[in-house]
Scaffold this motif. Structure first.
Motif, PDB file in Angstrom:
ATOM      1  N   ASP A  96      42.767  -9.264  23.724  1.00 23.88           N
ATOM      2  CA  ASP A  96      41.748  -8.676  22.856  1.00 23.88           C
ATOM      3  C   ASP A  96      40.987  -9.830  22.217  1.00 23.88           C
ATOM      4  O   ASP A  96      41.527 -10.932  22.071  1.00 23.88           O
ATOM      5  CB  ASP A  96      42.438  -7.818  21.796  1.00 23.88           C
ATOM      6  CG  ASP A  96      42.909  -6.485  22.394  1.00 23.88           C
ATOM      7  OD1 ASP A  96      42.065  -5.782  22.943  1.00 23.88           O
ATOM      8  OD2 ASP A  96      44.106  -6.183  22.311  1.00 23.88           O
ATOM      9  N   LYS A 114      34.107  -0.925  27.058  1.00 19.47           N
ATOM     10  CA  LYS A 114      35.051   0.101  26.621  1.00 19.47           C
ATOM     11  C   LYS A 114      34.467   0.864  25.450  1.00 19.47           C
ATOM     12  O   LYS A 114      33.474   0.405  24.874  1.00 19.47           O
ATOM     13  CB  LYS A 114      36.383  -0.550  26.264  1.00 19.47           C
ATOM     14  CG  LYS A 114      36.369  -1.466  25.022  1.00 19.47           C
ATOM     15  CD  LYS A 114      37.686  -2.200  24.858  1.00 19.47           C
ATOM     16  CE  LYS A 114      37.750  -2.919  23.530  1.00 19.47           C
ATOM     17  NZ  LYS A 114      38.991  -3.686  23.337  1.00 19.47           N
ATOM     18  N   HIS A 115      35.023   1.971  25.055  1.00 11.87           N
ATOM     19  CA  HIS A 115      36.119   2.745  25.652  1.00 11.87           C
ATOM     20  C   HIS A 115      35.445   3.925  26.295  1.00 11.87           C
ATOM     21  O   HIS A 115      34.835   4.732  25.590  1.00 11.87           O
ATOM     22  CB  HIS A 115      37.102   3.191  24.574  1.00 11.87           C
ATOM     23  CG  HIS A 115      37.591   2.024  23.738  1.00 11.87           C
ATOM     24  ND1 HIS A 115      36.890   1.533  22.648  1.00 11.87           N
ATOM     25  CD2 HIS A 115      38.697   1.239  23.846  1.00 11.87           C
ATOM     26  CE1 HIS A 115      37.566   0.514  22.120  1.00 11.87           C
ATOM     27  NE2 HIS A 115      38.655   0.315  22.814  1.00 11.87           N
ATOM     28  N   GLU A 134      41.296   0.341  13.446  1.00 12.77           N
ATOM     29  CA  GLU A 134      41.554   1.128  14.650  1.00 12.77           C
ATOM     30  C   GLU A 134      42.631   2.164  14.359  1.00 12.77           C
ATOM     31  O   GLU A 134      43.536   1.924  13.558  1.00 12.77           O
ATOM     32  CB  GLU A 134      42.045   0.142  15.722  1.00 12.77           C
ATOM     33  CG  GLU A 134      42.398   0.773  17.028  1.00 12.77           C
ATOM     34  CD  GLU A 134      42.919  -0.272  18.023  1.00 12.77           C
ATOM     35  OE1 GLU A 134      42.612  -1.467  17.882  1.00 12.77           O
ATOM     36  OE2 GLU A 134      43.639   0.137  18.939  1.00 12.77           O
ATOM     37  N   ARG A 150      43.173  10.080  18.282  1.00 18.43           N
ATOM     38  CA  ARG A 150      42.367   9.658  19.440  1.00 18.43           C
ATOM     39  C   ARG A 150      43.056   9.933  20.773  1.00 18.43           C
ATOM     40  O   ARG A 150      42.400  10.087  21.786  1.00 18.43           O
ATOM     41  CB  ARG A 150      42.006   8.173  19.335  1.00 18.43           C
ATOM     42  CG  ARG A 150      43.211   7.246  19.292  1.00 18.43           C
ATOM     43  CD  ARG A 150      42.782   5.789  19.181  1.00 18.43           C
ATOM     44  NE  ARG A 150      43.941   4.913  19.050  1.00 18.43           N
ATOM     45  CZ  ARG A 150      43.880   3.602  19.159  1.00 18.43           C
ATOM     46  NH1 ARG A 150      42.737   3.007  19.400  1.00 18.43           N
ATOM     47  NH2 ARG A 150      44.954   2.864  19.020  1.00 18.43           N
ATOM     48  N   TYR A 208      41.082   6.986  25.462  1.00 19.44           N
ATOM     49  CA  TYR A 208      42.227   7.859  25.167  1.00 19.44           C
ATOM     50  C   TYR A 208      41.872   9.346  25.178  1.00 19.44           C
ATOM     51  O   TYR A 208      42.618  10.187  25.658  1.00 19.44           O
ATOM     52  CB  TYR A 208      42.741   7.556  23.763  1.00 19.44           C
ATOM     53  CG  TYR A 208      43.434   6.231  23.591  1.00 19.44           C
ATOM     54  CD1 TYR A 208      44.555   5.915  24.348  1.00 19.44           C
ATOM     55  CD2 TYR A 208      42.998   5.324  22.626  1.00 19.44           C
ATOM     56  CE1 TYR A 208      45.211   4.706  24.156  1.00 19.44           C
ATOM     57  CE2 TYR A 208      43.659   4.121  22.439  1.00 19.44           C
ATOM     58  CZ  TYR A 208      44.771   3.817  23.206  1.00 19.44           C
ATOM     59  OH  TYR A 208      45.421   2.632  23.010  1.00 19.44           O
ATOM     60  N   ASP A 229      43.110   2.417  28.817  1.00 20.55           N
ATOM     61  CA  ASP A 229      43.458   1.928  27.486  1.00 20.55           C
ATOM     62  C   ASP A 229      44.983   2.011  27.356  1.00 20.55           C
ATOM     63  O   ASP A 229      45.650   2.753  28.097  1.00 20.55           O
ATOM     64  CB  ASP A 229      42.753   2.738  26.386  1.00 20.55           C
ATOM     65  CG  ASP A 229      42.687   1.947  25.074  1.00 20.55           C
ATOM     66  OD1 ASP A 229      43.424   0.940  24.934  1.00 20.55           O
ATOM     67  OD2 ASP A 229      41.896   2.324  24.182  1.00 20.55           O
ATOM     68  N   TRP A 230      45.509   1.267  26.440  1.00 17.62           N
ATOM     69  CA  TRP A 230      46.968   1.121  26.286  1.00 17.62           C
ATOM     70  C   TRP A 230      47.574   2.443  25.768  1.00 17.62           C
ATOM     71  O   TRP A 230      47.462   2.764  24.588  1.00 17.62           O
ATOM     72  CB  TRP A 230      47.253  -0.022  25.327  1.00 17.62           C
ATOM     73  CG  TRP A 230      47.272  -1.395  25.952  1.00 17.62           C
ATOM     74  CD1 TRP A 230      48.272  -2.304  25.832  1.00 17.62           C
ATOM     75  CD2 TRP A 230      46.279  -2.033  26.773  1.00 17.62           C
ATOM     76  NE1 TRP A 230      47.973  -3.453  26.537  1.00 17.62           N
ATOM     77  CE2 TRP A 230      46.763  -3.318  27.123  1.00 17.62           C
ATOM     78  CE3 TRP A 230      45.037  -1.642  27.279  1.00 17.62           C
ATOM     79  CZ2 TRP A 230      46.042  -4.206  27.941  1.00 17.62           C
ATOM     80  CZ3 TRP A 230      44.322  -2.524  28.094  1.00 17.62           C
ATOM     81  CH2 TRP A 230      44.833  -3.773  28.407  1.00 17.62           C
ATOM     82  N   ARG A 262      36.502   2.557  13.668  1.00 20.33           N
ATOM     83  CA  ARG A 262      36.290   1.438  14.581  1.00 20.33           C
ATOM     84  C   ARG A 262      34.833   1.053  14.730  1.00 20.33           C
ATOM     85  O   ARG A 262      34.497   0.283  15.631  1.00 20.33           O
ATOM     86  CB  ARG A 262      36.853   1.813  15.955  1.00 20.33           C
ATOM     87  CG  ARG A 262      38.108   1.078  16.282  1.00 20.33           C
ATOM     88  CD  ARG A 262      38.624   1.366  17.653  1.00 20.33           C
ATOM     89  NE  ARG A 262      39.058   0.116  18.240  1.00 20.33           N
ATOM     90  CZ  ARG A 262      39.730   0.015  19.384  1.00 20.33           C
ATOM     91  NH1 ARG A 262      40.012   1.103  20.073  1.00 20.33           N
ATOM     92  NH2 ARG A 262      40.112  -1.147  19.841  1.00 20.33           N
TER      93      ARG A 262
HETATM   94  C1  BGC Z   1      42.683  -0.376  22.033  1.00 21.78           C
HETATM   95  C2  BGC Z   1      41.929  -1.261  22.994  1.00 21.78           C
HETATM   96  C3  BGC Z   1      42.649  -2.557  23.184  1.00 21.78           C
HETATM   97  C4  BGC Z   1      44.064  -2.251  23.690  1.00 21.78           C
HETATM   98  C5  BGC Z   1      44.890  -3.492  23.950  1.00 21.78           C
HETATM   99  C6  BGC Z   1      44.134  -0.237  22.411  1.00 21.78           C
HETATM  100  O1  BGC Z   1      44.843   0.357  21.402  1.00 21.78           O
HETATM  101  O2  BGC Z   1      42.083   0.887  21.952  1.00 21.78           O
HETATM  102  O3  BGC Z   1      40.627  -1.479  22.505  1.00 21.78           O
HETATM  103  O4  BGC Z   1      41.966  -3.394  24.057  1.00 21.78           O
HETATM  104  O5  BGC Z   1      44.712  -1.476  22.711  1.00 21.78           O
HETATM  105  O6  BGC Z   1      45.293  -4.080  22.796  1.00 21.78           O
END
Ligand code: BGC
Length: 931
Positions: free
Chosen positions: A291, A393-394, A675, A404, A440, A472-473, A360
């Motif tokens: 990131d 993104k996203h 976030e 989310r 997400y 996304d994670w 965000r």
């Molecule tokens: C975020 C992404 C970020 C990813 C990796 C997610 O929670 O939404 O923007 O790149 O985590 O850390």
């Protein structure tokens, strides 16, 4: 491989037009060079000739483009379906721009950014071979070697245009100059052979030359994919053939690069968001992704010794309205990522700001698709100029954070294409990110990472995105369903998803024939081609010390151009020399400036970490961070003649008392956002409204500096004569703010969002479930159809609402006047020109904003269609050119899946901001479909 540039054979020079050597078949790159632009009457014949000739590129020298005219060469390119680039040679004379034009029928895989005036680089992709094309209109010759070494990556290269042999040689071109005539010169390198012949343009005496550059034979060998003369796709295809199924699946899912549950890092991971191990047997490098959009993060200091520049937040960069600044920020982040061993940066955040409460917004670039798309596109381009892949993104419509992972966004097709998707589309065209990160949330009932409409249909088919989609994670819910919908790589599924769907489950699906083998290969090929294209194989990252001062300089330039002077009654700013007793109040301004929370937080900088530890929350999505850049110290340094004191502002009465004794009081107000959580409302937290009012009441010379996620309510506005919006200003926030307050820098930021009065002006005035401790749960549906494509100023115009500050608003310490707006339209190309003059006493920059007022009855009342930022000395006047983005003139026809311009009378407005036109011209647009 032996490469040489063959001098021109005399016999060829004398041979008839179109004569080409025997080896010149599809294994050659062909360029038609014209010494001058063709005249209007020559154009149709030339177009016909080009249709037959099918050269890969056309280079036109000594082009004089009328400043307010659509270039006929642009129309020629449009007619042929070619891409067009104009490379300005230097400063124009106010009437015409001198330069070189390049037209190409080949896809452009990469190109130089807005940092190289007079010089341009295009990486063309002819299907099998890559070609690096450099143009030089003279002014940029000195920068040529640096540009070539940064971009060429072993591709065969050609330099078109006049350039001294020494510059070409320094850039690695063969000094054996190939010249038909003095001004038809070119240099090439890395081809097997080169030849040129005169070319006859029908019905004209125009001097033209046809260059034929034969590609060298393929390198072959044990690792044929390491042949740098091939395109990224060709290399990926060769490599794919050599891979086992296990090796392919290894590419399809990353590991959490910080380890599972605080445990050991995956072997080979340097410590960051994502890690995909490489394949040593085949020379495939690992993928290390970090990131994010405001700098390279180092979560919890996991990589001891690494630090990075904490850039100002996204809206600050967007407020510069300066693509050069955005590019420089991206290049800084990309360079620092590469130096910390990353080949992927998870930057490129371009979700539209639909609501100031989105937690965000500080990562994004405002509410307008053209501004956000073009600025974020420039950031992406900057990142990728450093051999680091950037995401965008996203994808898509993750415009709110509340629940989310669960919420569903409802919006019609046309509206989404004309708003959020347009921002992505413009960012894609401008920046060509290698990765798209799916979001997400659900969009019309389907998760972003399972959304075939968005990933397959829109991104890959309509927009021809050649890169890969990464989740996304924690955004993946299935294997075959997601893969068939267009997802190419699952991120950190072992930590964030219910299963590593892109391992065993997907293998079963492939073996069972549910997911075709071809799709598996496509997923892997997309990842590999992206890695090849961005130099991951040929120029892998090296651990190096970051140049902190270079980063600081870019960060400070961004704050200075990106902070917005919202109000300045009685010219209270810049601070008068007579202000000798200054009190600074609140916002921890003695220690630093606030930053946003979550995965994007850059906690470790060259100046240390958190300057104010312990502010709640200290755990995810915190900690609340204050970058160590103290406005108080910077102001003291800038004004050694003044006595500058600090009061922390926790006691409003004490602050008011200190203010009453000062010549000027400067209040710093902060609003933390992060976030994963939205702000409950638009109110400044912690009773700061009361503090501001108390101070302003005690001293009418009160200046307010806001460090916020975005617009807040301003109940004290009438009492506070000067307000500077500094967003989250990053590691040089203190220095930048001090420069602006004292007048060392002249504010030129313009709002990338509408500053609504309060929540009542929003499409969704009240939303249950926002904030950390909501009184009522959220219903998990965001109805974006309420405003549709009318986000921000378009909503205000449609509803007849007046904001506190309009989109595009921002003041300066000087003043500007506009005259003689002219607009010319040819097909879907609209070019405006206007005189702008600095009528004040200081040098400064203004943003000329071009809007289109649509005919009554259109669904959208008004749109930003173009902009340009201009810096002028006192009294200086310049005529500027603003080109409109054709899609902003059109609407999206969801049935036909096409952009269409409606015929009719439109008003073009040159405006100070979205609600203040200064000059207007009516234009007729003809009904048409955009190609
Ligand atoms: C975020 C992404 C970020 C990813 C990796 C997610 O929670 O939404 O923007 O790149 O985590 O850390």
């Amino acid at each position: 491989m032996k490469t040489f540039t063959k001098p021109l054979a005399l016999s060829l020079a004398l041979s008839a037009a179109l004569a080409t050597p025997a080896w010149a078949d599809s294994a050659a790159f062909t360029v038609l060079t014209l010494e001058q632009a063709p005249t209007a009457d020559t154009m149709p014949a030339l177009a016909a000739q080009l249709k037959t000739l099918q050269v890969d590129a056309v280079s036109v020298r000594q082009v004089q483009r009328g400043i307010g005219q659509v270039d006929p060469l642009q129309l020629l390119a449009d007619g042929l379906g070619y891409q067009y680039r104009f490379i300005a040679a230097g400063k124009d004379d106010g009437q015409t721009q001198q330069g070189q034009a390049v037209l190409t029928r080949l896809p452009i895989a990469a190109e130089s950014g807005p940092d190289q005036p007079g010089l341009n680089y295009l990486r063309l992709d002819d299907g099998r071979h890559a070609v690096a094309v450099y143009t030089d209109a003279g002014a940029g010759a000195a920068q040529l070697p640096a540009l070539v070494s940064r971009s060429r990556l072993g591709a065969p290269a050609v330099l078109l245009g006049a350039v001294a042999g020494e510059s070409a040689k320094a850039a690695g071109f063969d000094p054996a100059r190939v010249a038909l005539e003095a001004d038809a010169s070119y240099f090439s390198d890395g081809f097997q052979a080169a030849s040129s012949a005169p070319f006859k343009v029908e019905g004209s005496t125009l001097r033209a030359t046809l260059l034929t550059l034969a590609y060298a034979a393929d390198k072959g060998g044990e690792q044929p994919w390491m042949d740098t003369t091939l395109t990224a796709d060709a290399r990926a295809a060769l490599l794919l053939k050599a891979m086992t199924e296990d090796e392919k699946f290894q590419m399809l899912h990353s590991y959490f690069g910080l380890g599972k549950d605080g445990g050991k890092l995956p072997e080979g991971a340097v410590g960051s968001a994502g890690f995909v191990p490489g394949v040593a047997r085949l020379g495939i490098p690992s993928q290390q992704s970090a990131d994010a959009g405001v700098g390279v993060t180092n979560p919890g200091g996991i990589r001891p010794g690494d630090f990075a520049t904490a850039m100002p937040s996204g809206p600050s960069t967007a407020s510069t309205w300066n693509r050069g600044v955005a590019f420089a920020g991206g290049a800084t982040m990309g360079r620092e990522a590469w130096q910390q061993r990353f080949n992927i940066l998870l930057s490129g955040s371009v979700n539209l700001q639909r609501d100031p409460r989105n937690g965000r917004n500080f990562e994004y670039a405002g509410e307008d698709p053209l501004l956000a798309g073009s600025m974020v596109g420039a950031v992406i381009q900057g990142v990728q100029s450093q051999h680091v892949i950037s995401s965008m993104k996203h994808f898509a419509l993750n415009d709110m954070e509340t629940r989310r992972n669960f919420h569903d966004v409802r919006i019609g097709e046309q509206a989404m294409h004309e708003s959020d998707l347009l921002a992505f589309e413009i960012a894609l065209e401008a920046g060509r990110p290698g990765v798209a990160m799916c979001s997400y949330n659900k969009i019309n009932g389907t998760y972003g990472c399972e959304n075939g409409y968005l990933m397959n249909q829109v991104l890959k088919q309509e927009w021809k995105f050649p890169g890969f989609v990464m989740s996304d994670w924690g955004g993946v819910h299935s294997g075959s369903k997601a893969a068939l919908a267009g997802l190419d790589q699952q991120s950190a599924g072992e930590v964030f998803d219910a299963a590593v769907f892109f391992d065993e489950p997907l293998r079963l699906a492939v073996h069972g024939g549910v997911v075709p083998q071809a799709r598996l290969n496509d997923m892997v090929a997309r990842i590999l081609r992206t890695m090849f294209l961005h130099g991951n194989f040929d120029n892998p990252p090296q651990h190096q010390k970051v140049d902190a001062e270079a980063g600081f300089a870019v960060a400070q330039r961004t704050v200075e151009e990106g902070s917005v002077l919202l109000r300045n009654e009685g010219s209270l700013l810049p601070l008068a020399d007579s202000a000798k007793r200054i009190v600074i109040i609140g916002g921890h301004a003695d220690k630093g400036v606030i930053g946003g929370g979550g995965s994007s937080m850059v906690g470790v900088t060259a100046k240390g970490t958190n300057a104010v530890p312990g502010v709640l929350p200290t755990t995810w999505p915190g900690p609340v961070i204050f970058h160590p850049s103290s406005p108080l110290e910077s102001l003291r340094a800038a004004r050694p003649d003044a006595t500058i004191t600090y009061v922390d502002g926790t006691n409003a009465a004490a602050a008011a008392k200190a203010a009453a004794q000062a010549d000027v009081a400067i209040v710093f107000a902060t609003q933390w956002a992060a976030e994963s959580v939205d702000l409950p409302d638009m109110q400044l937290p912690d009773n700061q409204d009361a503090l501001i009012s108390a101070v302003a009441k005690a001293n009418p010379k009160t200046v307010l500096v806001l460090e916020t996620n975005g617009p807040v309510r301003t109940p004290w506005l009438a009492q506070v004569p000067a307000v500077l919006q500094a967003w989250y200003p990053g590691i040089r926030g203190g220095e930048g703010i001090a420069a602006l307050l004292t007048g060392q820098a002249n504010p030129s930021g313009r709002l990338p969002v509408t500053w609504v009065v309060d929540e009542s002006q929003l499409p969704r005035p009240h939303i249950d479930g926002l904030g950390f401790k909501p009184a009522k749960p959220f219903g998990d549906v965001f109805d974006f159809d309420i405003e549709g494509a009318n986000v921000g100023y378009k909503w205000m115009a449609a509803k007849g609402l007046t904001p506190t500050f309009a989109f595009g608003h921002g003041l300066s310490y000087t003043s500007f006047a506009y005259e003689n707006l002219k607009v010319s339209v040819e097909g879907s190309r609209l070019v405006a020109s206007v005189d702008i003059r600095n009528t004040g006493k200081r040098a400064g920059a203004d943003v000329a904003q071009l809007y289109l007022k649509l005919p009554a009855g259109s669904t959208t009342p008004i749109r930003l269609i173009g902009y340009d930022k201009v810096e002028l000395q006192p009294g200086e006047q310049r005529r500027i050119r603003i080109e409109a983005e054709p899609k902003t003139l059109a609407h999206y026809d969801a049935q036909a899946r096409q952009w269409k311009i409606d015929g009719g009378t439109y008003q073009v407005q040159l405006s100070r901001n979205a609600s203040e036109p200064l000059q207007t011209v009516d234009v007729q647009l003809v009904e048409q479909v955009l190609r």
